[in-house]
Scaffold this motif. Structure first.
Motif, mmCIF file in Angstrom:
data_model
loop_
_atom_site.group_PDB
_atom_site.id
_atom_site.type_symbol
_atom_site.label_atom_id
_atom_site.label_comp_id
_atom_site.label_asym_id
_atom_site.label_seq_id
_atom_site.Cartn_x
_atom_site.Cartn_y
_atom_site.Cartn_z
ATOM 1 N N TYR A 1 -3.182 3.762 -2.830
ATOM 2 C CA TYR A 1 -3.510 2.470 -3.416
ATOM 3 C C TYR A 1 -3.202 1.344 -2.432
ATOM 4 O O TYR A 1 -2.373 1.479 -1.534
ATOM 5 C CB TYR A 1 -2.708 2.246 -4.707
ATOM 6 C CG TYR A 1 -1.237 2.002 -4.463
ATOM 7 C CD1 TYR A 1 -0.739 0.710 -4.288
ATOM 8 C CD2 TYR A 1 -0.346 3.066 -4.394
ATOM 9 C CE1 TYR A 1 0.608 0.497 -4.036
ATOM 10 C CE2 TYR A 1 0.998 2.862 -4.155
ATOM 11 C CZ TYR A 1 1.466 1.571 -3.982
ATOM 12 O OH TYR A 1 2.801 1.360 -3.726
ATOM 13 N N SER B 1 -6.660 -4.869 -6.501
ATOM 14 C CA SER B 1 -6.106 -3.540 -6.233
ATOM 15 C C SER B 1 -7.238 -2.546 -6.044
ATOM 16 O O SER B 1 -8.291 -2.647 -6.679
ATOM 17 C CB SER B 1 -5.197 -3.082 -7.383
ATOM 18 O OG SER B 1 -5.924 -2.994 -8.595
ATOM 19 N N SER C 1 0.847 -1.187 0.000
ATOM 20 C CA SER C 1 0.000 0.000 0.000
ATOM 21 C C SER C 1 0.885 1.239 0.000
ATOM 22 O O SER C 1 2.050 1.185 0.394
ATOM 23 C CB SER C 1 -0.932 0.008 1.214
ATOM 24 O OG SER C 1 -0.172 0.043 2.412
ATOM 25 N N GLU D 1 -7.778 1.751 -5.608
ATOM 26 C CA GLU D 1 -7.151 3.070 -5.715
ATOM 27 C C GLU D 1 -8.163 4.147 -5.377
ATOM 28 O O GLU D 1 -9.307 4.093 -5.821
ATOM 29 C CB GLU D 1 -6.624 3.272 -7.137
ATOM 30 C CG GLU D 1 -5.851 4.560 -7.343
ATOM 31 C CD GLU D 1 -5.380 4.716 -8.772
ATOM 32 O OE1 GLU D 1 -4.788 5.764 -9.089
ATOM 33 O OE2 GLU D 1 -5.620 3.797 -9.577
#
Length: 224
Positions: free
Chosen positions: A216, A188, A36, A190
């Motif tokens: 992220y 993922s 992260s 974001e």
């Protein structure tokens, strides 16, 4: 940062070379990895010549990111040779190329600084970015250092988001081999805002600049 490629290579190396065991093998526990961080991303056109770079029209993109393991900054530069008065390399309506493409250059900065504003509403990135000719790696230390060329660009860019509302983007990739049982899953997330980027590159004003400020997270699971 451990890459998926390295994970896949490790998986292949551990496949038994002798088959036909009298009892089924115990399934290995899955490998998990997570990362992260936060980042600033900015880019735009530079109309005019840059010291040490061929061409008179350039597109630059730079990014700085911060994770628990440290920070890094890099980007790239594309260059064109254009006739006087041309301020972009292609026609925005037809896509026709208006200039001759000169080349592509990877950029890296060992000491760039970047700031991410509260609630991701603004940011900045500044520092000297050098052209990277390649990388020298130490297999023992597992570290790589850039090999620089002759180009150095002083970058000073600021990003102002067009909205205070933070956008969220999620994606998932998965794969499973029905024969070997190998599987991969990566997710993922974001969160970001985006808007205009302004500032200078080697004293030249950025044109049509854009910017993005975000955070992220990434997680992957590998079974084999």
């Amino acid at each position: 940062m451990r890459t998926t490629t390295r994970t896949l290579s490790a998986a292949l190396l551990t496949v038994p070379l002798v088959a036909g065991a009298t009892a089924p093998a115990l399934a290995a526990p899955p490998e998990r990895y997570s990362a992260s961080g936060e980042y600033v991303d900015a880019g735009g056109l530079i109309v005019g010549e840059l010291d040490g770079v061929d061409g008179n029209l350039h597109y630059i993109s730079v990014q700085g990111s911060q994770t628990k393991d440290g920070s890094s900054s890099g980007g790239f530069l594309e260059s064109w040779s254009c006739e006087d008065g041309v301020t972009q390399p292609w026609d925005p309506e037809t896509g026709e190329e208006l200039c001759d493409f000169i080349g592509f250059t990877n950029l890296y900065s060992p000491d760039a600084t970047f700031v991410i504003g509260k609630k991701l509403v603004n940011g900045s990135i500044s520092g000297t970015f050098y052209d990277v000719l390649g990388w020298e790696c130490d297999d023992v230390e597992e570290e790589c250092t850039p090999v620089y060329g002759d180009v150095s660009l002083d970058v000073d860019l600021r990003i102002t988001s067009e909205s205070t509302k933070v956008a969220t983007s999620r994606s998932t990739q998965s794969f499973r081999d029905p024969v070997s049982g190998f599987s991969y899953r990566g997710t993922s997330t974001e969160r970001y805002t985006q808007g205009a980027a302004t500032g200078t590159v080697d004293g030249q004003e950025l044109v049509d600049g854009y910017g993005r400020v975000g955070t992220y997270t990434f997680k992957e699971t590998v079974r084999f």
